[in-house]
Write a protein that holds these residues in place. Structure first.
Motif, PDB file in Angstrom:
ATOM      1  N   PHE A 102       0.828  -1.206   0.000  1.00 28.61           N
ATOM      2  CA  PHE A 102       0.000   0.000   0.000  1.00 28.61           C
ATOM      3  C   PHE A 102       0.860   1.253   0.000  1.00 28.61           C
ATOM      4  O   PHE A 102       0.569   2.212  -0.711  1.00 28.61           O
ATOM      5  N   ALA A 142       2.132   1.773  -3.383  1.00 28.65           N
ATOM      6  CA  ALA A 142       1.092   2.312  -4.262  1.00 28.65           C
ATOM      7  C   ALA A 142       0.911   3.804  -4.022  1.00 28.65           C
ATOM      8  O   ALA A 142       0.824   4.598  -4.965  1.00 28.65           O
ATOM      9  N   ILE A 143       0.899   4.182  -2.754  1.00 23.33           N
ATOM     10  CA  ILE A 143       0.706   5.607  -2.432  1.00 23.33           C
ATOM     11  C   ILE A 143       1.890   6.431  -2.926  1.00 23.33           C
ATOM     12  O   ILE A 143       1.721   7.505  -3.509  1.00 23.33           O
ATOM     13  N   ILE A 151       1.519   7.034  -6.593  1.00 24.74           N
ATOM     14  CA  ILE A 151       0.491   8.006  -6.969  1.00 24.74           C
ATOM     15  C   ILE A 151       0.917   9.418  -6.569  1.00 24.74           C
ATOM     16  O   ILE A 151       0.831  10.352  -7.357  1.00 24.74           O
ATOM     17  N   LEU A 174      -2.279  -2.344  -7.303  1.00 25.54           N
ATOM     18  CA  LEU A 174      -3.311  -1.556  -6.626  1.00 25.54           C
ATOM     19  C   LEU A 174      -3.678  -0.328  -7.456  1.00 25.54           C
ATOM     20  O   LEU A 174      -4.854   0.022  -7.582  1.00 25.54           O
ATOM     21  N   VAL A 175      -2.660   0.305  -8.031  1.00 26.88           N
ATOM     22  CA  VAL A 175      -2.934   1.477  -8.866  1.00 26.88           C
ATOM     23  C   VAL A 175      -3.787   1.067 -10.074  1.00 26.88           C
ATOM     24  O   VAL A 175      -4.744   1.747 -10.445  1.00 26.88           O
ATOM     25  N   ILE A 183      -5.859  -1.441 -10.250  1.00 24.78           N
ATOM     26  CA  ILE A 183      -7.220  -1.709  -9.791  1.00 24.78           C
ATOM     27  C   ILE A 183      -7.975  -0.400  -9.584  1.00 24.78           C
ATOM     28  O   ILE A 183      -9.140  -0.253  -9.969  1.00 24.78           O
ATOM     29  N   LEU A 184      -7.269   0.573  -9.022  1.00 30.71           N
ATOM     30  CA  LEU A 184      -7.881   1.879  -8.767  1.00 30.71           C
ATOM     31  C   LEU A 184      -8.344   2.521 -10.079  1.00 30.71           C
ATOM     32  O   LEU A 184      -9.471   3.009 -10.190  1.00 30.71           O
ATOM     33  N   LEU A 185      -7.467   2.489 -11.069  1.00 33.45           N
ATOM     34  CA  LEU A 185      -7.807   3.067 -12.373  1.00 33.45           C
ATOM     35  C   LEU A 185      -9.022   2.374 -12.975  1.00 33.45           C
ATOM     36  O   LEU A 185      -9.941   3.017 -13.493  1.00 33.45           O
ATOM     37  N   THR A 186      -8.996   1.037 -12.903  1.00 33.37           N
ATOM     38  CA  THR A 186     -10.091   0.265 -13.463  1.00 33.37           C
ATOM     39  C   THR A 186     -11.398   0.603 -12.757  1.00 33.37           C
ATOM     40  O   THR A 186     -12.448   0.743 -13.381  1.00 33.37           O
ATOM     41  N   LEU A 187     -11.286   0.765 -11.436  1.00 29.14           N
ATOM     42  CA  LEU A 187     -12.471   1.136 -10.653  1.00 29.14           C
ATOM     43  C   LEU A 187     -13.036   2.470 -11.118  1.00 29.14           C
ATOM     44  O   LEU A 187     -14.249   2.613 -11.326  1.00 29.14           O
ATOM     45  N   VAL A 188     -12.152   3.446 -11.279  1.00 25.12           N
ATOM     46  CA  VAL A 188     -12.600   4.785 -11.678  1.00 25.12           C
ATOM     47  C   VAL A 188     -13.306   4.719 -13.034  1.00 25.12           C
ATOM     48  O   VAL A 188     -14.405   5.255 -13.211  1.00 25.12           O
TER      49      VAL A 188
END
Lengths: 242, 290, 233
Positions: free
Chosen positions: C7, C10-11, C14, C208-209, C211-216
């Motif tokens: 995590f 990932a942070i 970003i 994680l990044v 997944i985040l993009l895909t989520l958005v």
């Protein structure tokens, strides 16, 4: 050349339709002249809807043919007969866009479409609903829109397949008033219905179908008072008992 | 109508992004370096050891600064990298398996082969050292012990330079793998990193190049158990893909890169690459026998 | 392994806005969106054609398309690789190991998904619209534009499914792109690389990044198509 100014008369010439080895419509012979409202009356499964679809050209007859005063009911490149279905087919667009789409499909020039759509909405009291999603309108509104959409195509002959069967009495009344107005305007109407009371209210002529056969073809007045065939008598009696 | 606008906006955004990507392949070319008019990049097929260890990240910016040529490196096993050269999908091949390289040259796919540098292999194993080989500098004895005790050993199994070196060492140890291998010998058919990850996961032994090992982060219980054996030296060679076979090969730019790597500047750059103060590769372009 | 390290990796990625990392994200999105766009331009009409046409062997074609939804990415990648290799039939284009090759490979993967879902949706919609469209003169294939436009919010699902497959896959882009740093390295190939370097926290951080993009992207599309579907009724 008076004949070529109208697509009528429409003649069913020994029209038959067969599906799955069953004869669903059998050797129909009738003609539709200009004007008036002809009711295709009969119980469910008598072949009313199929007959309308055969006449409108949605399905091909297995035998016989549909003859028009002008080839295929097309005058000067414009199809002059339209159809309204039992369950109105509403595109996933606004009320106005539904009409514009039909006009575009019929080849109406872009500039003219909006104008004609607005006029059709106004003509049938739908102007306030112009931008509403068509599929979110009430059943009665949807059927009115379907009729407005068909009307915008300027048909000489309008086929209607049980247009009120899914409507409440108030909406039915509105539709019947609209049909009367169309008739007064000179649009020839052919409507399938199993509702004898409705036929009695608005029909000028009755084509009575039973098991795919045309049993009786009479003016409405005499059909209801003195049906000629045993089937029609039974149907009327059955309806009265109901 | 809002929904419709959003729909069209989304479509527009997608179009813009994608045209940007596709345009990248057709972007205006940098001024030519060398005589391949319009060349702004060359493609080098190399090995996982040079890429994963970070060597290229260290030396390529220097080459680019000097010549303006971008070097695009594909990292594969040596066997695969040579195949990429055979098909003409790269301009230069930079690998480490001398016999295969010489075969490549003999078949006319490219060359001449020039020695660039060497590093060494190390035998990695669990700290608990079930084979009892830790601290030895005799790789052959160590392999014999592993085989005798049937301790898990992870093999690359991918025709890479490291894999070929490993097979040669088994042979040196007089062990016929085809006859004696059992479930202790695990061929994974993947790169160095994957082999190290596997060894870390099952606490097995594995032959690795020192560079990849030094930059490898998921060590777990693993450590170097055998090093310093002469037989563990690992020579790298470089060669141009034959432009007579593949007309599109960027001969001038590719040769420029080769010359730079073999020249004083390139050799110095290689020697200066260190991880945790340890030098990984030893430049030896001058050694005619390497 | 330490998940909190992932995590924080990932942070860092970003917040750090490292240009190299941004380049990877931009390339990943660009390649995938291009592939989905191309597949949609081809697949939507093709799916609609398949829905409306009747020919011998149509059932076989539908089964084939449905099966191709499960085409392993490495197989697609290998086929494109062999086609684009200098020794292959269209090697003269020099597209191997380029973003264009990755776009092509992903488009091949996405196409069956879009065709199959479009076929199903269009067939259902056509069942509802057919008589009216025929009545106003839109018979046969002339019904396709109306069906695709009216199905657009449902079809967004097909496109999202395609996007999901393309953005998640690594096998095909790794083979045809070559995972060249700064040129063909995408989120997924970078994850594969960091895994092989044993830097599992960084690999997972990249994951994680992603997944985040895909989520958005899914959230935005879902929101837009929900709003649209509400409008369309």
């Amino acid at each position: 050349m008076r004949e070529t100014t109208s697509i009528l008369p429409l003649s069913a010439e020994d029209l038959s339709f067969e599906a799955g080895g069953k004869l669903l419509v059998s050797q129909l012979r009738f003609a539709i002249q200009r004007g008036g409202l002809t009711a295709l009356l009969g119980p469910n499964g008598s072949g009313k809807s199929l007959t309308l679809r055969l006449c409108h050209g949605l399905i091909r007859p297995s035998a016989g043919r549909v003859a028009w005063g002008a080839e295929k009911g097309v005058l000067a490149g414009v199809k002059r007969h339209a159809m309204v279905f039992q369950k109105p087919v509403m595109l996933r667009r606004s009320a106005r866009a539904n009409i514009v789409h039909a006009l575009a499909a019929a080849g109406v020039a872009r500039a003219e479409r909006q104008e004609r759509a607005v006029a059709a909405l106004a003509r049938f009291g739908l102007d306030a609903l112009s931008e509403n999603p068509a599929r979110l309108l009430s059943g009665g509104e949807q059927q009115r829109l379907a009729i407005a959409r068909a009307w915008s195509l300027r048909p000489e002959l309008l086929f209607l397949d049980e247009p009120c069967s899914q409507l409440d009495p108030g909406a039915t009344r509105q539709i019947e008033e609209m049909l009367a107005a169309l008739k007064a305007e000179g649009v020839t109407l052919v409507m399938a219905t199993h509702d004898m009371a409705q036929a009695r209210r608005i029909a000028d002529r009755v084509l009575f179908l039973h098991r795919g056969r045309l049993v009786e073809d009479s003016p409405a007045a005499s059909f209801f008072t003195a049906p000629a065939s045993a089937e029609a008598r039974a149907f009327i009696a059955g309806e009265l008992l109901w | 109508m809002l929904a419709r606008r959003g729909f069209i906006l989304t479509l527009g955004a997608a179009l813009t992004l994608s045209s940007a990507v596709l345009a990248q392949d057709a972007r205006p070319l940098a001024p030519p370096a060398g005589s391949d008019a319009g060349t702004h990049f060359i493609t080098v097929a190399s090995t996982t050891s040079t890429v994963d260890s970070g060597l290229f990240n260290h030396i390529l910016p220097l080459f680019k600064a000097k010549t303006g040529i971008e070097v695009r490196v594909i990292s594969q096993g040596t066997g695969q990298a040579l195949d990429t050269g055979r098909r003409g999908d790269a301009d230069v091949v930079f690998v480490h398996a001398r016999a295969s390289e010489e075969k490549f040259v003999a078949e006319g796919h490219g060359g001449p082969r020039r020695p660039v540098m060497y590093n060494d292999f190390v035998l990695i194993g669990p700290r608990s050292d079930p084979a009892g080989v830790k601290g030895s500098s005799d790789i052959v004895a160590a392999l014999k012990a592993i085989q005798t005790k049937a301790v898990p050993f992870v093999s690359r199994g991918d025709k890479s330079g490291t894999h070929q070196a490993e097979l040669a060492l088994w042979k040196d140890a007089g062990i016929d793998l085809a006859a004696t291998r059992g479930s202790w010998y695990r061929e994974i058919g993947q790169g160095m990193g994957a082999a190290l990850n596997t060894a870390s996961g099952m606490n097995g032994y594995v032959l690795a190049d020192r560079g990849t090992w030094l930059s490898f982060k998921n060590r777990g219980e693993l450590d170097i158990v055998v090093e310093g054996d002469k037989r563990l030296f690992n020579q790298y060679g470089i060669m141009l893909v034959n432009p007579q076979r593949h007309a599109h090969v960027k001969q001038a730019a590719g040769q420029l890169f080769i010359d730079w790597v073999l020249g004083a500047e390139g050799q110095k750059a290689i020697a200066s690459y260190k991880i945790d103060g340890q030098q990984l590769f030893f430049a030896n372009a001058a050694d005619g026998n390497a | 392994m330490d998940v909190s390290a992932a995590f924080s990796a990932a942070i860092d990625l970003i917040i750090g806005l490292d240009p190299g990392f941004l380049g990877i994200v931009r390339l990943s999105l660009g390649v995938t969106l291009s592939a989905v766009l191309i597949a949609a331009i081809i697949g939507l009409p093709l799916g609609a054609l398949l829905a409306l046409s009747r020919f011998p062997g149509r059932g076989g074609v539908i089964v084939f398309v449905n099966a191709m939804m499960g085409l392993p990415p490495v197989v697609a990648g290998l086929v494109i690789f062999l086609l684009l290799s200098r020794s292959g039939p269209i090697g003269f284009l020099g597209l191997l190991f380029s973003p264009s090759a990755m776009v092509l490979a992903q488009a091949v993967l996405v196409l069956p998904i879009i065709v199959a879902i479009t076929r199903q949706l269009t067939e259902n919609l056509h069942g509802e619209y057919r008589e009216h469209l025929a009545s106003v003169g839109l018979t046969g294939f002339r019904a396709i534009p109306t069906l695709l436009w009216d199905g657009r919010f449902a079809l967004a699902t097909a496109i999202l499914a395609g996007f999901g497959r393309a953005s998640a896959e690594v096998g095909a882009v790794l083979i045809v792109g070559g995972n060249i740093a700064g040129y063909t390295r995408t989120m997924t190939t970078a994850i594969a690389l960091e895994t092989s370097k044993g830097d599992l926290p960084l690999a997972l951080g990249l994951g994680l990044v992603l997944i985040l993009l895909t989520l958005v992207i899914n959230a935005v599309t879902y929101g837009a198509s929900r709003a649209g579907a509400r409008f369309a009724g």
